[in-house]
Design a protein around this motif. Structure first.
Motif, PDB file in Angstrom:
ATOM      1  N   GLU A   1      91.266  16.279  43.165  1.00 43.42           N
ATOM      2  CA  GLU A   1      92.419  15.403  43.385  1.00 43.42           C
ATOM      3  C   GLU A   1      92.366  14.185  42.471  1.00 43.42           C
ATOM      4  O   GLU A   1      93.374  13.794  41.857  1.00 43.42           O
ATOM      5  N   LEU A   2      91.190  13.576  42.357  1.00 46.01           N
ATOM      6  CA  LEU A   2      91.030  12.417  41.477  1.00 46.01           C
ATOM      7  C   LEU A   2      91.245  12.816  40.021  1.00 46.01           C
ATOM      8  O   LEU A   2      91.903  12.104  39.261  1.00 46.01           O
ATOM      9  N   ALA A   3      90.703  13.970  39.621  1.00 46.45           N
ATOM     10  CA  ALA A   3      90.862  14.435  38.246  1.00 46.45           C
ATOM     11  C   ALA A   3      92.326  14.672  37.914  1.00 46.45           C
ATOM     12  O   ALA A   3      92.760  14.472  36.774  1.00 46.45           O
ATOM     13  N   GLY A   4      93.122  15.091  38.910  1.00 43.20           N
ATOM     14  CA  GLY A   4      94.546  15.303  38.688  1.00 43.20           C
ATOM     15  C   GLY A   4      95.311  14.010  38.470  1.00 43.20           C
ATOM     16  O   GLY A   4      96.427  14.017  37.943  1.00 43.20           O
TER      17      GLY A   4
ATOM     18  N   LEU B   1      75.413  13.102  28.472  1.00 41.45           N
ATOM     19  CA  LEU B   1      75.826  13.077  29.868  1.00 41.45           C
ATOM     20  C   LEU B   1      76.904  14.131  30.076  1.00 41.45           C
ATOM     21  O   LEU B   1      77.851  14.228  29.296  1.00 41.45           O
ATOM     22  N   TYR B   2      76.772  14.942  31.123  1.00 36.87           N
ATOM     23  CA  TYR B   2      77.762  15.971  31.414  1.00 36.87           C
ATOM     24  C   TYR B   2      78.775  15.461  32.438  1.00 36.87           C
ATOM     25  O   TYR B   2      78.416  14.772  33.393  1.00 36.87           O
ATOM     26  N   LEU B   3      80.028  15.845  32.222  1.00 39.92           N
ATOM     27  CA  LEU B   3      81.090  15.587  33.187  1.00 39.92           C
ATOM     28  C   LEU B   3      81.553  16.928  33.745  1.00 39.92           C
ATOM     29  O   LEU B   3      81.551  17.939  33.049  1.00 39.92           O
ATOM     30  N   ALA B   4      81.963  16.943  35.009  1.00 42.17           N
ATOM     31  CA  ALA B   4      82.452  18.182  35.607  1.00 42.17           C
ATOM     32  C   ALA B   4      83.431  17.850  36.722  1.00 42.17           C
ATOM     33  O   ALA B   4      83.375  16.781  37.332  1.00 42.17           O
ATOM     34  N   VAL B   5      84.347  18.794  36.971  1.00 45.87           N
ATOM     35  CA  VAL B   5      85.297  18.690  38.070  1.00 45.87           C
ATOM     36  C   VAL B   5      84.802  19.578  39.207  1.00 45.87           C
ATOM     37  O   VAL B   5      84.306  20.683  38.964  1.00 45.87           O
ATOM     38  N   VAL B   6      84.933  19.108  40.418  1.00 49.27           N
ATOM     39  CA  VAL B   6      84.560  19.896  41.593  1.00 49.27           C
ATOM     40  C   VAL B   6      85.832  20.371  42.280  1.00 49.27           C
ATOM     41  O   VAL B   6      86.729  19.571  42.560  1.00 49.27           O
ATOM     42  N   HIS B   7      85.925  21.674  42.515  1.00 45.81           N
ATOM     43  CA  HIS B   7      87.057  22.240  43.245  1.00 45.81           C
ATOM     44  C   HIS B   7      86.942  21.795  44.700  1.00 45.81           C
ATOM     45  O   HIS B   7      86.168  22.342  45.475  1.00 45.81           O
ATOM     46  N   GLY B   8      87.705  20.766  45.036  1.00 43.68           N
ATOM     47  CA  GLY B   8      87.559  20.133  46.341  1.00 43.68           C
ATOM     48  C   GLY B   8      87.043  18.724  46.144  1.00 43.68           C
ATOM     49  O   GLY B   8      87.554  17.974  45.320  1.00 43.68           O
ATOM     50  N   LYS B   9      86.012  18.346  46.869  1.00 43.30           N
ATOM     51  CA  LYS B   9      85.476  16.987  46.801  1.00 43.30           C
ATOM     52  C   LYS B   9      84.120  16.956  46.090  1.00 43.30           C
ATOM     53  O   LYS B   9      83.260  17.796  46.345  1.00 43.30           O
ATOM     54  N   ALA B  10      83.953  15.960  45.230  1.00 46.05           N
ATOM     55  CA  ALA B  10      82.695  15.804  44.506  1.00 46.05           C
ATOM     56  C   ALA B  10      81.544  15.490  45.456  1.00 46.05           C
ATOM     57  O   ALA B  10      80.407  15.905  45.228  1.00 46.05           O
ATOM     58  N   GLU B  11      81.820  14.760  46.519  1.00 45.40           N
ATOM     59  CA  GLU B  11      80.749  14.378  47.445  1.00 45.40           C
ATOM     60  C   GLU B  11      80.098  15.595  48.093  1.00 45.40           C
ATOM     61  O   GLU B  11      78.930  15.547  48.489  1.00 45.40           O
ATOM     62  N   ASP B  12      80.831  16.716  48.183  1.00 45.25           N
ATOM     63  CA  ASP B  12      80.249  17.922  48.782  1.00 45.25           C
ATOM     64  C   ASP B  12      79.081  18.450  47.949  1.00 45.25           C
ATOM     65  O   ASP B  12      78.105  18.976  48.491  1.00 45.25           O
ATOM     66  N   VAL B  13      79.176  18.299  46.627  1.00 48.41           N
ATOM     67  CA  VAL B  13      78.084  18.722  45.742  1.00 48.41           C
ATOM     68  C   VAL B  13      76.951  17.698  45.781  1.00 48.41           C
ATOM     69  O   VAL B  13      75.776  18.051  45.894  1.00 48.41           O
ATOM     70  N   VAL B  14      77.299  16.412  45.726  1.00 53.38           N
ATOM     71  CA  VAL B  14      76.279  15.360  45.706  1.00 53.38           C
ATOM     72  C   VAL B  14      75.433  15.393  46.975  1.00 53.38           C
ATOM     73  O   VAL B  14      74.219  15.186  46.943  1.00 53.38           O
TER      74      VAL B  14
END
Length: 359
Positions: A100-103, A123-136
């Motif tokens: 959502e933020l990436a959009g 440094l790598y950047l990536a988009v998370v399908h859904g929320k980034a906090e779920d990966v962190v």
């Protein structure tokens, strides 16, 4: 000799005096991965940090901190307000952004790290399908930290199904003419993190579309020369052939870019057969027939991919950048208007050099 030694000593002293402020490991928290999400018109930051423990041989502990604010700088300040020591980004390897933020556009959320001298450039950047906090927050479920896990996941797949992406390449594509950036699209699956595909951007905005992971190989074929990866060709239902990339080369032919542009993308692929279904492996395989069929099926998918880019007014394979580099007095405005309607043909030549089949 004495003068030379004196100059070296003096230079070392000046570098020490004028360099970056020293930081004692026991007096800082080391950020390893950070994620940002949109939340009620604000930004939510989630960071995993290494926490020093007492004892000479004690392992670093891990803690997760969160903060919600109007921008990333304020979010980072609020995270620091909750910690006993300041958070340092010298070992930060991955920054994740929720879809959502990436959009909404990433420029403001990338710029703060581009200007931070404590953050490494690899440094790598990536988009998370859904929320980034779920990966962190997957720290307890992983053998390694999320930062290391995602970094190794991206680096491993860059060899096969992901384009070479890092902070520098994102910034070049985002601010350049005739090119749009792409980023890895990640998702969580149970207790695992995996690559879902390649997220497509219009400048700094994720358009909500992506190239599925299995077609990432085809995207690489269109954008770079490489020697790894495999692809499963589906002829029809329950009829597949797996090919292994031995060597792939791509070349762009662009004519009349300032008037009536035409583009031909020439792809030469040397491949070996890994597995063939629908054939009697005890007999010699007709390589010419398989080559022709593979060229037709894969060539069709490559042309469909390019058409999809044009329909969405994006240029992730940098055709415009190639045109600009090969055209004197390049007319950028004319190219941008013409791009969605330019005839673009992908000319694929496949040579099967090994079958990998033993009688």
């Amino acid at each position: 000799m004495k003068i030379r030694l004196l100059l070296i000593t003096l230079a070392g002293f000046l570098m020490t005096a004028c360099g970056v402020e020293k930081q004692i490991l026991e007096d800082i928290l080391i950020a390893e991965v950070v994620g940002y999400d949109a939340e009620d018109k604000k930004i939510k930051g989630t960071v995993v940090v290494s926490v020093p423990k007492p004892g000479e041989e004690a392992d670093l502990g891990k803690e997760v901190y969160e903060a919600v604010s109007h921008d990333i700088k304020a979010s980072r300040q609020q995270e620091n307000a909750k910690t006993p020591f300041p958070i340092a980004g010298g070992r930060l390897t991955v920054i994740l952004y929720g879809s959502e933020l990436a959009g909404m556009g990433l420029n403001d959320y990338v710029d703060t790290y581009r200007r931070d001298p404590m953050v490494g450039r690899d440094l790598y950047l990536a988009v998370v399908h859904g929320k980034a906090e779920d990966v962190v927050k997957m720290e307890p479920k992983l053998i390694k930290t999320p930062g290391v896990q995602v970094k190794e996941l991206i680096e491993q797949n860059i060899r096969t199904n992901l384009p070479d992406v890092d902070l520098h390449r994102y910034l070049y594509a985002c601010h350049g003419k005739g090119i749009d950036p792409v980023l890895p699209l990640l998702e969580t699956a149970g207790d695992q993190i995996r690559v879902k595909g390649i997220a497509l951007f219009k400048k700094d905005r994720y358009i909500g579309k992506y190239i599925p992971y299995e077609d990432g190989f085809l995207f690489k074929v269109l954008t770079e020369n490489f020697k790894m990866g495999s692809y499963e060709i589906k002829w029809k239902e329950n009829d597949f052939t797996d090919i292994n990339n031995v060597e792939s080369r791509v070349h762009y032919h662009i004519s009349d870019a300032n008037q009536d542009p035409k583009v031909r993308i020439e792809v030469k692929l040397k491949a070996s057969l890994l597995e063939v279904q629908g054939y009697d492996l005890g007999k010699a395989v007709d390589l010419n027939k398989i080559e022709a069929r593979a060229e037709h099926v894969i060539g069709e998918k490559l042309n469909e991919m390019v058409t999809m880019f044009q329909e969405n007014h994006i240029d992730p394979i940098a055709i415009g950048d190639h045109a600009k580099s090969k055209t004197r007095n390049f007319d950028q405005r004319h190219w941008e208007k013409a791009y969605p309607y330019i005839p673009i043909e992908v000319d694929l030549d496949i040579e099967m050099i090994q079958t990998g089949i033993a009688e």
